[in-house]
Design an enzyme around this catalytic site. Structure first.
Site, PDB file in Angstrom:
ATOM      1  N   HIS A 122       0.807  -1.221   0.000  1.00 28.89           N
ATOM      2  CA  HIS A 122       0.000   0.000   0.000  1.00 28.89           C
ATOM      3  C   HIS A 122       0.842   1.275   0.000  1.00 28.89           C
ATOM      4  O   HIS A 122       0.296   2.362  -0.238  1.00 28.89           O
ATOM      5  CB  HIS A 122      -0.928   0.034   1.219  1.00 28.89           C
ATOM      6  CG  HIS A 122      -1.966  -1.036   1.230  1.00 28.89           C
ATOM      7  ND1 HIS A 122      -2.830  -1.238   0.183  1.00 28.89           N
ATOM      8  CD2 HIS A 122      -2.280  -1.973   2.170  1.00 28.89           C
ATOM      9  CE1 HIS A 122      -3.632  -2.260   0.464  1.00 28.89           C
ATOM     10  NE2 HIS A 122      -3.315  -2.724   1.651  1.00 28.89           N
ATOM     11  N   ASP A 159      -3.221 -10.509  -2.254  1.00 32.69           N
ATOM     12  CA  ASP A 159      -3.765  -9.977  -1.000  1.00 32.69           C
ATOM     13  C   ASP A 159      -5.223  -9.573  -1.222  1.00 32.69           C
ATOM     14  O   ASP A 159      -5.607  -9.181  -2.330  1.00 32.69           O
ATOM     15  CB  ASP A 159      -2.938  -8.768  -0.573  1.00 32.69           C
ATOM     16  CG  ASP A 159      -3.240  -8.281   0.830  1.00 32.69           C
ATOM     17  OD1 ASP A 159      -2.460  -8.589   1.742  1.00 32.69           O
ATOM     18  OD2 ASP A 159      -4.260  -7.565   1.002  1.00 32.69           O
ATOM     19  N   HIS A 161      -6.726  -6.982  -0.171  1.00 36.62           N
ATOM     20  CA  HIS A 161      -6.818  -5.543  -0.411  1.00 36.62           C
ATOM     21  C   HIS A 161      -5.993  -5.185  -1.645  1.00 36.62           C
ATOM     22  O   HIS A 161      -4.912  -5.725  -1.859  1.00 36.62           O
ATOM     23  CB  HIS A 161      -6.295  -4.761   0.797  1.00 36.62           C
ATOM     24  CG  HIS A 161      -7.032  -5.039   2.069  1.00 36.62           C
ATOM     25  ND1 HIS A 161      -6.620  -6.005   2.972  1.00 36.62           N
ATOM     26  CD2 HIS A 161      -8.164  -4.497   2.574  1.00 36.62           C
ATOM     27  CE1 HIS A 161      -7.465  -6.034   3.990  1.00 36.62           C
ATOM     28  NE2 HIS A 161      -8.414  -5.137   3.766  1.00 36.62           N
ATOM     29  N   ASP A 243      -4.995 -12.725   3.590  1.00 40.95           N
ATOM     30  CA  ASP A 243      -6.211 -12.213   4.212  1.00 40.95           C
ATOM     31  C   ASP A 243      -7.457 -12.424   3.367  1.00 40.95           C
ATOM     32  O   ASP A 243      -8.542 -11.972   3.738  1.00 40.95           O
ATOM     33  CB  ASP A 243      -6.057 -10.740   4.593  1.00 40.95           C
ATOM     34  CG  ASP A 243      -5.324  -9.915   3.562  1.00 40.95           C
ATOM     35  OD1 ASP A 243      -5.002 -10.437   2.482  1.00 40.95           O
ATOM     36  OD2 ASP A 243      -5.068  -8.727   3.834  1.00 40.95           O
TER      37      ASP A 243
END
Length: 308
Positions: A122, A159, A161, A243
């Site tokens: 990120h 991931d 996200h 995740d």
């Protein structure tokens, strides 16, 4: 050949506030899950300024150095914190990824898993966010391209996200293919299929909340694997977030542990055809400790099998 595990105790010194999901226990659980596996165990070096300056400006490095507290915590944004030693931990994460790239290109080992924290996908050029400080995977790709002279590198980020930082850092880079699958809608809100990069080298594969591993497999078969094969990368970098597991508290995908094994196996098969099997995997998210440990173990076991 063997699989390398690259980690460092400094990554345990990055301490977030009580109750924060990106906690020291994440790395401890991963390390314990991998303890019995036959791996080449290496200490992650600390990335220097020259390594980071490929994608992060000096003023950002200076800002982080000033922000790191002598004690307690310092908050960089709503989710991202520093404690004493956090910047060194983040530099170890970059250093691990660069060491992995060096090792697989030199033929020292077949592939590598970087068990470090904080995560990185990120982080943008001057913006720490989503628990991330430096763009580990993106920096690894630039190191392979600029230092080693590879002409094509791919990153696959699974991931849950969206890897907005990796996308932003490599938006203009024609030699890097960035593929991400992520739940949508979900924080950080980016990752639409229309986001294709300045050189059409970004592929976003949104997955709806509640979708399962079967839907993930279909999406990868239809979109990801053909695009990856056509690009034919000389190195494959994985942003390995766990995740998307059904037990994870921060999202709503319903992958099972075996789905991470299947995906790793298929990606390694493509790397064997295009990149001499050269795969570098860097740990990203995963916040249910048991699911994270189990999924990381399955992931690394597939790397070991691919590297035999």
């Amino acid at each position: 050949m063997t699989t390398a595990l690259i980690t460092h105790a400094d990554c345990l010194a990055h301490v977030t506030p009580a109750g924060h999901p990106e906690q020291v226990a994440r790395l401890r659980h991963v390390q314990e899950a991998l303890a019995t596996l036959d791996l080449l165990r290496l200490a992650a070096p600390e990335a220097g300024d020259a390594d980071l300056l490929r994608l992060h400006p000096q003023r950002y490095l200076d800002r982080l150095a000033r922000a790191e507290p002598a004690r307690g915590h310092a908050q960089l944004d709503a989710d991202t914190w520093l404690s004493p030693g956090s910047v060194r931990a983040a530099r170890r994460g970059v250093g691990a990824a660069l060491r992995a790239v060096d090792g697989v290109i030199a033929g020292e080992f077949a592939n590598a898993f970087c068990a470090t924290r904080p995560p990185g996908h990120h982080a943008e050029a001057e913006t720490p966010m989503g628990f991330c400080i430096f763009g580990n995977a993106a920096l690894a790709a630039k190191h392979a391209l600029d230092h080693h002279g590879l002409d094509r590198v791919a990153i696959v980020d699974f991931d849950v996200h969206h890897g907005n930082g990796t996308q932003a850092l490599l938006w203009d880079e024609p030699r890097a293919l960035v593929i991400t699958s992520q739940q949508m809608p979900l924080w950080p809100g980016s990752g639409a299929p229309s986001e294709r990069g300045a050189q059409d080298t970004i592929l976003n594969v949104p997955l709806p909340p509640g979708s399962t591993g079967a839907e993930m497999r279909a999406a990868y078969e239809a979109q990801v694997f053909p695009r990856l094969e056509a690009f034919a990368p000389r190195l494959l970098i994985l942003s390995a977030g766990f995740d998307a597991h059904a037990d994870d508290p921060l999202a709503e995908l319903n992958w099972q542990t075996e789905d991470f094994g299947w995906l790793t196996q298929r990606l390694c098969e493509i790397a064997a055809r295009t990149a001499r099997g050269r795969v570098v995997s860097v740990l990203e998210g995963g916040y249910d400790l048991a699911a994270l440990a189990d999924s990381a173990r399955v992931h690394v076991m597939e790397l070991i099998e691919a590297g035999r």
